[in-house]
Design a protein around this motif. Structure first.
Motif, PDB file in Angstrom:
ATOM      1  N   LEU A 209       1.029  -1.503   0.134  1.00 35.47           N
ATOM      2  CA  LEU A 209       0.064   0.043   0.144  1.00 35.47           C
ATOM      3  C   LEU A 209       0.668   0.942  -0.017  1.00 35.47           C
ATOM      4  O   LEU A 209       1.874   1.286   0.185  1.00 35.47           O
ATOM      5  CB  LEU A 209      -1.114  -0.108   1.100  1.00 35.47           C
ATOM      6  CG  LEU A 209      -1.925  -1.046   0.979  1.00 35.47           C
ATOM      7  CD1 LEU A 209      -2.743  -1.018   2.538  1.00 35.47           C
ATOM      8  CD2 LEU A 209      -2.989  -1.059  -0.028  1.00 35.47           C
ATOM      9  N   ASN A 210      -0.065   1.896  -0.667  1.00 32.88           N
ATOM     10  CA  ASN A 210       0.451   3.887  -0.182  1.00 32.88           C
ATOM     11  C   ASN A 210      -0.013   4.771   0.670  1.00 32.88           C
ATOM     12  O   ASN A 210      -1.169   4.376   0.330  1.00 32.88           O
ATOM     13  CB  ASN A 210       0.993   4.218  -1.955  1.00 32.88           C
ATOM     14  CG  ASN A 210       2.846   3.082  -2.733  1.00 32.88           C
ATOM     15  OD1 ASN A 210       3.110   3.398  -2.752  1.00 32.88           O
ATOM     16  ND2 ASN A 210       1.462   2.932  -3.551  1.00 32.88           N
ATOM     17  N   PHE A 211       0.492   5.610   1.509  1.00 33.74           N
ATOM     18  CA  PHE A 211       0.057   6.562   1.576  1.00 33.74           C
ATOM     19  C   PHE A 211       1.021   7.626   2.265  1.00 33.74           C
ATOM     20  O   PHE A 211       1.901   7.580   2.548  1.00 33.74           O
ATOM     21  CB  PHE A 211      -0.931   5.404   3.322  1.00 33.74           C
ATOM     22  CG  PHE A 211       0.816   5.707   4.489  1.00 33.74           C
ATOM     23  CD1 PHE A 211       0.714   6.571   5.723  1.00 33.74           C
ATOM     24  CD2 PHE A 211       1.659   3.929   4.120  1.00 33.74           C
ATOM     25  CE1 PHE A 211       1.930   6.183   6.333  1.00 33.74           C
ATOM     26  CE2 PHE A 211       2.263   4.536   4.965  1.00 33.74           C
ATOM     27  CZ  PHE A 211       2.397   4.418   6.313  1.00 33.74           C
TER      28      PHE A 211
ATOM     29  N   ASN B   8       5.292  13.458   2.965  1.00 33.81           N
ATOM     30  CA  ASN B   8       5.874  12.206   2.672  1.00 33.81           C
ATOM     31  C   ASN B   8       4.488  10.860   2.351  1.00 33.81           C
ATOM     32  O   ASN B   8       3.384  11.154   1.992  1.00 33.81           O
ATOM     33  CB  ASN B   8       5.986  12.321   4.271  1.00 33.81           C
ATOM     34  CG  ASN B   8       7.407  13.027   4.894  1.00 33.81           C
ATOM     35  OD1 ASN B   8       8.045  13.770   4.420  1.00 33.81           O
ATOM     36  ND2 ASN B   8       6.846  13.056   5.830  1.00 33.81           N
ATOM     37  N   ILE B   9       5.437  10.519   0.905  1.00 36.44           N
ATOM     38  CA  ILE B   9       4.795   9.347   0.887  1.00 36.44           C
ATOM     39  C   ILE B   9       5.219   7.958   1.621  1.00 36.44           C
ATOM     40  O   ILE B   9       6.523   7.692   0.904  1.00 36.44           O
ATOM     41  CB  ILE B   9       4.680   9.627  -0.891  1.00 36.44           C
ATOM     42  CG1 ILE B   9       3.882  10.469  -1.388  1.00 36.44           C
ATOM     43  CG2 ILE B   9       4.301   7.698  -1.666  1.00 36.44           C
ATOM     44  CD1 ILE B   9       3.449  10.790  -3.050  1.00 36.44           C
ATOM     45  N   TYR B  10       4.766   7.270   1.963  1.00 35.84           N
ATOM     46  CA  TYR B  10       4.647   5.608   2.358  1.00 35.84           C
ATOM     47  C   TYR B  10       4.286   4.969   1.362  1.00 35.84           C
ATOM     48  O   TYR B  10       3.530   5.295   1.481  1.00 35.84           O
ATOM     49  CB  TYR B  10       4.483   5.994   3.582  1.00 35.84           C
ATOM     50  CG  TYR B  10       4.725   7.253   4.688  1.00 35.84           C
ATOM     51  CD1 TYR B  10       6.344   6.439   5.802  1.00 35.84           C
ATOM     52  CD2 TYR B  10       4.393   8.478   4.688  1.00 35.84           C
ATOM     53  CE1 TYR B  10       6.030   7.342   6.435  1.00 35.84           C
ATOM     54  CE2 TYR B  10       4.395   8.799   5.591  1.00 35.84           C
ATOM     55  CZ  TYR B  10       5.911   8.914   6.315  1.00 35.84           C
ATOM     56  OH  TYR B  10       5.810   9.941   7.750  1.00 35.84           O
ATOM     57  N   SER B  11       5.445   4.164   1.578  1.00 38.79           N
ATOM     58  CA  SER B  11       4.759   2.135   1.342  1.00 38.79           C
ATOM     59  C   SER B  11       5.648   1.264   1.808  1.00 38.79           C
ATOM     60  O   SER B  11       5.897   1.205   2.615  1.00 38.79           O
ATOM     61  CB  SER B  11       5.383   2.243  -0.410  1.00 38.79           C
ATOM     62  OG  SER B  11       7.194   1.891  -0.256  1.00 38.79           O
ATOM     63  N   GLY B  12       4.268   0.388   1.926  1.00 41.40           N
ATOM     64  CA  GLY B  12       4.638  -0.638   2.942  1.00 41.40           C
ATOM     65  C   GLY B  12       3.976  -1.965   2.832  1.00 41.40           C
ATOM     66  O   GLY B  12       2.375  -1.658   1.617  1.00 41.40           O
ATOM     67  N   LYS B  13       4.010  -2.546   3.879  1.00 43.29           N
ATOM     68  CA  LYS B  13       3.273  -3.829   3.786  1.00 43.29           C
ATOM     69  C   LYS B  13       1.559  -4.084   4.412  1.00 43.29           C
ATOM     70  O   LYS B  13       1.619  -3.504   5.874  1.00 43.29           O
ATOM     71  CB  LYS B  13       3.420  -5.069   3.375  1.00 43.29           C
ATOM     72  CG  LYS B  13       4.402  -5.681   2.438  1.00 43.29           C
ATOM     73  CD  LYS B  13       4.574  -7.005   2.365  1.00 43.29           C
ATOM     74  CE  LYS B  13       5.494  -7.203   1.342  1.00 43.29           C
ATOM     75  NZ  LYS B  13       6.237  -9.020   1.344  1.00 43.29           N
ATOM     76  N   LEU B  14       0.566  -4.352   4.244  1.00 39.78           N
ATOM     77  CA  LEU B  14      -0.181  -4.218   5.357  1.00 39.78           C
ATOM     78  C   LEU B  14      -0.046  -5.499   6.304  1.00 39.78           C
ATOM     79  O   LEU B  14      -0.424  -6.743   5.280  1.00 39.78           O
ATOM     80  CB  LEU B  14      -1.946  -4.389   4.193  1.00 39.78           C
ATOM     81  CG  LEU B  14      -3.296  -4.489   5.346  1.00 39.78           C
ATOM     82  CD1 LEU B  14      -3.046  -3.570   6.566  1.00 39.78           C
ATOM     83  CD2 LEU B  14      -4.205  -5.073   4.118  1.00 39.78           C
ATOM     84  N   SER B  15      -0.079  -5.652   7.247  1.00 41.07           N
ATOM     85  CA  SER B  15       0.683  -6.354   8.021  1.00 41.07           C
ATOM     86  C   SER B  15      -0.977  -6.758   9.197  1.00 41.07           C
ATOM     87  O   SER B  15      -0.620  -6.873   9.969  1.00 41.07           O
ATOM     88  CB  SER B  15       1.634  -5.900   9.521  1.00 41.07           C
ATOM     89  OG  SER B  15       0.897  -4.488   9.428  1.00 41.07           O
ATOM     90  N   LYS B  16      -1.678  -5.868   9.333  1.00 37.26           N
ATOM     91  CA  LYS B  16      -2.940  -5.776   9.974  1.00 37.26           C
ATOM     92  C   LYS B  16      -4.464  -5.734   9.347  1.00 37.26           C
ATOM     93  O   LYS B  16      -4.704  -4.367   8.919  1.00 37.26           O
ATOM     94  CB  LYS B  16      -3.016  -5.774  10.980  1.00 37.26           C
ATOM     95  CG  LYS B  16      -4.481  -5.573  12.079  1.00 37.26           C
ATOM     96  CD  LYS B  16      -4.485  -5.327  13.465  1.00 37.26           C
ATOM     97  CE  LYS B  16      -4.842  -5.190  14.072  1.00 37.26           C
ATOM     98  NZ  LYS B  16      -4.788  -4.741  16.069  1.00 37.26           N
TER      99      LYS B  16
END
Length: 230
Positions: free
Chosen positions: A36-38, A44-52
């Protein structure tokens, strides 16, 4: 790019509120470990994984951060909210899409609306920011009496009004790196307010030879300003 919003970021973990979480899972049907991106609304634009994946509060594990380049120009629009709230909300949405840096709702002599649901206004700004894939949310100030704006600072301060007199166009004041622009209510600024502003070094401004609605005038001015600056 799908862009979510989070104001709760700590130790490489970001939390989505219930509205964002439901949109993520129920509408977009994301599942655990999806990428996901948020944004935090601060550039700031973050990218990461939906962990929950939780309908009430999703968690994202941050993997990367990118900062959006900041403009070398800032536009602050001080505007009298319209009587019809949907028209002011339309302005907020478009201001966020255009990237207006700061918004101050004005209380003027001819104002027909003197109270706002600030929480709802913030949600509309977030929605407009996400819709346009921006990472900076306009700063929204509290309702402010007209005379209090006289002490605000900017490279150039201008007041758009419908009364007669010598006025400048936006293109004539674009040498500034910051602009504070006053947009009046549906009954326009009073003559006393116009004099107060010009005495405080606000430049009388024309937005053309047609009379525009309050919200249209603000979006029109912002569009021209950013076009000329870009």
């Amino acid at each position: 790019m799908e862009l979510f919003y989070s104001s709760q970021i700590s130790n490489q973990i970001a939390l989505l509120d219930e509205q964002e979480s439901r949109h993520c899972i129920k509408v977009l049907r994301h599942r655990q470990n999806d990428e996901l991106n948020f944004t935090d609304g601060n550039g700031n634009i973050y990218s990461g994984k939906l962990s929950k994946a939780d309908l009430r509060q999703c968690e994202i594990t941050i993997q990367n951060i990118q900062q959006e380049e900041q403009r070398n120009f800032e536009l602050h629009i001080a505007i009298a909210p319209t009587k019809a709230m949907e028209r002011f909300e339309w302005f907020l949405e478009k201001a966020a899409e255009l990237g207006v840096e700061e918004i101050t709702p004005l209380i003027c002599r001819h104002s027909e609306r003197k109270h706002l649901n600030m929480e709802r206004c913030e949600k509309i700004l977030i929605s407009g920011m996400k819709q346009s894939n921006r990472s900076r949310k306009p700063k929204l100030n509290e309702m402010t009496p007209f005379n209090k704006m006289m002490n605000h600072t900017a490279d150039v301060k201008a007041i758009a009004h419908c009364s007669s007199g010598d006025k400048k166009s936006i293109s004539e004041i674009m040498q500034a790196s910051s602009l504070l622009l006053l947009i009046g209510p549906e009954g326009d600024f009073s003559e006393e307010e116009i004099k107060l502003a010009t005495d405080a070094s606000f430049i009388p401004l024309t937005l053309g030879d047609k009379r525009l609605r309050t919200e249209t005038a603000a979006v029109h001015a912002a569009s021209i300003t950013y076009f000329l600056k870009n």
